[in-house]
Design a protein around this motif. Structure first.
Motif, PDB file in Angstrom:
ATOM      1  N   UNK A  37     -32.822 -44.699  18.799  1.00  0.00           N
ATOM      2  CA  UNK A  37     -32.551 -43.294  19.083  1.00  0.00           C
ATOM      3  C   UNK A  37     -32.112 -43.112  20.536  1.00  0.00           C
ATOM      4  N   UNK A  38     -32.699 -43.880  21.461  1.00  0.00           N
ATOM      5  CA  UNK A  38     -32.324 -43.801  22.871  1.00  0.00           C
ATOM      6  C   UNK A  38     -30.862 -44.172  23.066  1.00  0.00           C
ATOM      7  N   UNK A  39     -30.408 -45.186  22.355  1.00  0.00           N
ATOM      8  CA  UNK A  39     -29.002 -45.591  22.452  1.00  0.00           C
ATOM      9  C   UNK A  39     -28.089 -44.473  21.946  1.00  0.00           C
ATOM     10  N   UNK A  40     -28.438 -43.894  20.790  1.00  0.00           N
ATOM     11  CA  UNK A  40     -27.632 -42.801  20.234  1.00  0.00           C
ATOM     12  C   UNK A  40     -27.621 -41.597  21.165  1.00  0.00           C
ATOM     13  N   UNK A  41     -28.786 -41.272  21.715  1.00  0.00           N
ATOM     14  CA  UNK A  41     -28.889 -40.125  22.621  1.00  0.00           C
ATOM     15  C   UNK A  41     -28.110 -40.389  23.906  1.00  0.00           C
ATOM     16  N   UNK A  42     -28.097 -41.632  24.332  1.00  0.00           N
ATOM     17  CA  UNK A  42     -27.335 -41.990  25.525  1.00  0.00           C
ATOM     18  C   UNK A  42     -25.846 -41.765  25.301  1.00  0.00           C
ATOM     19  N   UNK A  43     -25.362 -42.086  24.120  1.00  0.00           N
ATOM     20  CA  UNK A  43     -23.947 -41.854  23.794  1.00  0.00           C
ATOM     21  C   UNK A  43     -23.635 -40.362  23.736  1.00  0.00           C
ATOM     22  N   UNK A  44     -24.557 -39.577  23.175  1.00  0.00           N
ATOM     23  CA  UNK A  44     -24.369 -38.125  23.159  1.00  0.00           C
ATOM     24  C   UNK A  44     -24.307 -37.592  24.585  1.00  0.00           C
ATOM     25  N   UNK A  45     -25.254 -38.046  25.413  1.00  0.00           N
ATOM     26  CA  UNK A  45     -25.292 -37.584  26.795  1.00  0.00           C
ATOM     27  C   UNK A  45     -24.070 -37.999  27.587  1.00  0.00           C
ATOM     28  N   UNK A  46     -23.616 -39.214  27.369  1.00  0.00           N
ATOM     29  CA  UNK A  46     -22.433 -39.708  28.082  1.00  0.00           C
ATOM     30  C   UNK A  46     -21.214 -38.856  27.749  1.00  0.00           C
ATOM     31  N   UNK A  47     -21.033 -38.556  26.485  1.00  0.00           N
ATOM     32  CA  UNK A  47     -19.883 -37.743  26.077  1.00  0.00           C
ATOM     33  C   UNK A  47     -20.061 -36.279  26.451  1.00  0.00           C
ATOM     34  N   UNK A  48     -21.316 -35.835  26.579  1.00  0.00           N
ATOM     35  CA  UNK A  48     -21.547 -34.461  27.011  1.00  0.00           C
ATOM     36  C   UNK A  48     -21.099 -34.256  28.455  1.00  0.00           C
ATOM     37  N   UNK A  49     -20.994 -35.331  29.217  1.00  0.00           N
ATOM     38  CA  UNK A  49     -20.481 -35.214  30.583  1.00  0.00           C
ATOM     39  C   UNK A  49     -19.036 -34.723  30.585  1.00  0.00           C
ATOM     40  N   UNK A  50     -18.289 -35.074  29.542  1.00  0.00           N
ATOM     41  CA  UNK A  50     -16.930 -34.540  29.406  1.00  0.00           C
ATOM     42  C   UNK A  50     -16.990 -33.030  29.250  1.00  0.00           C
ATOM     43  N   UNK A  51     -17.908 -32.572  28.392  1.00  0.00           N
ATOM     44  CA  UNK A  51     -18.067 -31.130  28.195  1.00  0.00           C
ATOM     45  C   UNK A  51     -18.521 -30.447  29.481  1.00  0.00           C
ATOM     46  N   UNK A  52     -19.436 -31.081  30.223  1.00  0.00           N
ATOM     47  CA  UNK A  52     -19.899 -30.481  31.470  1.00  0.00           C
ATOM     48  C   UNK A  52     -18.768 -30.378  32.488  1.00  0.00           C
ATOM     49  N   UNK A  53     -17.901 -31.383  32.512  1.00  0.00           N
ATOM     50  CA  UNK A  53     -16.755 -31.324  33.420  1.00  0.00           C
ATOM     51  C   UNK A  53     -15.835 -30.167  33.086  1.00  0.00           C
ATOM     52  N   UNK A  54     -15.498 -30.022  31.810  1.00  0.00           N
ATOM     53  CA  UNK A  54     -14.648 -28.905  31.395  1.00  0.00           C
ATOM     54  C   UNK A  54     -15.384 -27.575  31.551  1.00  0.00           C
ATOM     55  N   UNK A  55     -16.696 -27.578  31.340  1.00  0.00           N
ATOM     56  CA  UNK A  55     -17.476 -26.352  31.512  1.00  0.00           C
ATOM     57  C   UNK A  55     -17.451 -25.893  32.965  1.00  0.00           C
ATOM     58  N   UNK A  56     -17.597 -26.850  33.884  1.00  0.00           N
ATOM     59  CA  UNK A  56     -17.546 -26.517  35.306  1.00  0.00           C
ATOM     60  C   UNK A  56     -16.184 -25.942  35.678  1.00  0.00           C
ATOM     61  N   UNK A  57     -15.115 -26.606  35.232  1.00  0.00           N
ATOM     62  CA  UNK A  57     -13.764 -26.129  35.522  1.00  0.00           C
ATOM     63  C   UNK A  57     -13.522 -24.757  34.899  1.00  0.00           C
ATOM     64  N   UNK A  58     -14.025 -24.570  33.674  1.00  0.00           N
ATOM     65  CA  UNK A  58     -13.870 -23.285  32.997  1.00  0.00           C
ATOM     66  C   UNK A  58     -14.597 -22.184  33.746  1.00  0.00           C
TER      67      UNK A  58
END
Length: 449
Positions: A275-296
């Motif tokens: 589960x930690x590995x899966x959650x790590x992948x979710x978190x890693x890709x959520x950084x893309x969303x955070x980047x676009x969220x910040x710019x937005x």
């Protein structure tokens, strides 16, 4: 502003922010991979430590969101000196929150024992959490400084600093986890020590840049508030008000995900590692969303500062579409070949067999989770504080946790049930937030006519 021009501006702002955010998560990814290769037990210890610390960190970061939003709004109104005052007000607040977070880390071991973790795992996880908590004031001061630079549309320096920090982190991990160059073999503790070192270096670099940037006088970064401490206090109160709602929202979501980690712990060491590995992948890709969220958020703040509400509304939808398009490429790769991603984390056959199905389903979580992150932050760019918080409460606390418990403990889905619960909650969250955005922005545009 034409949609094409909005998209270009968002990508220009988002690209370095995405890289910077991804670099932050990349350090967690590297820690997870290197500790995972050290051993499953060490990975479980680090996972429990991060589960508790992550709640505190995300909550604290949420409390400081006002730095980004108020800096962007002041920049859009061309009130540049106020940008520097926002940053100066944020630093002592960050230190205060950091020390409060460190104090809360003292509760880790009893909380882990209450959730039926083994005494040995609770003790080792708690000691790692306490070490991470000691560096929280350092990390939060870095975060407000990065938010300030992003708010004035200078995301490149934080990106460069974080890329350099990743290089330092890899080397420090190699030495301290595995006991190289004559150092003792520290396992998970070595990873935590490396993390603390990297955070200190990053803070020194970003403070040095802000203090010595060429136009420091324009932004007033070295100048106390000319209107006195009362004006500074009022400005801080406005930042705090917005931050409280975002902090609570972040705490709800992070606590819910940590609760899911604890549910994974009830399924055994193998389940929590997968589960930690899966959650790590979710978190890693959520950084893309955070980047676009910040710019937005920055672009919405600039548009609202210029009183261009129609453009501000369009920017939210443009940010959502761009984020989904970028994440789609990763989602397809994860869904088609989950084994490739799993191989980055472990070579243990039993763990690989458990984690591969989780990664395949995680691919679809990423799009929905990223979408709700974009829309929640876009709403806060419109000063809508509490509705996103209530949405997260409903989706992640009220829906996700009970679903995760039922799917793992009653339906027998194992760790896969946890990912299924996250998928359901994220779908509910993004749907509610989109409906709220349609209503709220439509009201503002009509009122401005």
């Amino acid at each position: 502003m034409p949609v094409r021009k909005q998209a270009v501006e968002l990508v220009r702002l988002a690209a370095p922010v995405v890289i910077a955010r991804a670099s932050i998560m990349c350090m967690v990814l590297v820690d997870t991979i290197m500790v995972g290769h050290y051993g499953a037990t060490a990975l479980a210890e680090l996972a429990l430590a991060n589960a508790f610390f992550f709640v505190l960190l995300v909550s604290a970061s949420g409390l400081l969101i006002g730095t980004l939003i108020f800096t962007a709004k002041a920049h859009g109104a061309q009130n540049y000196a106020e940008c520097g005052q926002v940053w100066r007000r944020s630093l002592p607040y960050a230190v205060l929150i950091g020390f409060a977070g460190f104090a809360l880390c003292l509760l880790t071991e009893p909380l882990l024992l209450v959730t039926r973790q083994t005494p040995a795992l609770a003790k080792s996880g708690a000691s790692l959490t306490l070490m991470l908590g000691a560096s929280m004031p350092i990390l939060l001061c870095y975060i407000v400084s990065a938010n300030f630079l992003e708010g004035i549309k200078r995301p490149i320096p934080p990106m460069v600093i974080m890329l350099f920090a990743n290089i330092v982190n890899i080397g420090a991990n190699w030495v301290l986890i595995f006991g190289k160059l004559g150092m003792p073999e520290l396992g998970a503790m070595g990873s935590v020590i490396a993390t603390i070192l990297v955070r200190f270096v990053a803070l020194c670099l970003i403070l040095g840049y802000i203090w010595h940037m060429r136009d420091w006088q324009l932004f007033g970064v070295r100048i106390p508030d000319p209107n006195g401490w009362r004006a500074s206090w009022r400005g801080w109160a406005e930042q705090r008000k917005l931050g409280l709602a975002h902090g609570l929202s972040a705490a709800i979501e992070a606590s819910a995900f940590s609760a899911m980690t604890l549910l994974a712990g009830l399924l055994g060491t193998l389940a929590i590692a997968a589960y930690t590995i899966a959650l790590n992948l979710i978190g890693m890709n959520f950084m893309i969303a955070l980047g676009f969220a910040s710019a937005t958020t920055v672009s919405i703040g600039n548009a609202r500062g210029a009183e261009d509400y129609r453009t501000a509304r369009q920017i939210g939808w443009t940010g959502l579409a761009l984020c989904a398009a970028v994440q789609a490429t990763i989602v397809i790769a994860m869904a088609v070949n989950p084994a490739m991603f799993a191989a980055f984390y472990t070579t243990e056959a039993e763990l690989l067999a458990t984690v591969i199905p989780l990664i395949a389903l995680t691919a679809w979580v990423i799009i929905l989770d990223g979408g709700q992150g974009i829309m929640a932050t876009a709403l806060r760019g419109w000063n809508d504080s509490w509705v996103p918080t209530l949405t997260h409460l409903c989706s992640y606390a009220i829906v996700m946790i009970p679903c995760g418990w039922w799917l793992t403990q009653r339906a027998g889905h194992g760790p896969l049930g946890l990912i299924e619960a996250i998928l359901i909650a994220s779908a509910i969250s993004v749907s509610l937030l989109c409906l709220r955005y349609i209503w709220l922005t439509g009201r503002h545009v009509r009122a401005a006519r």
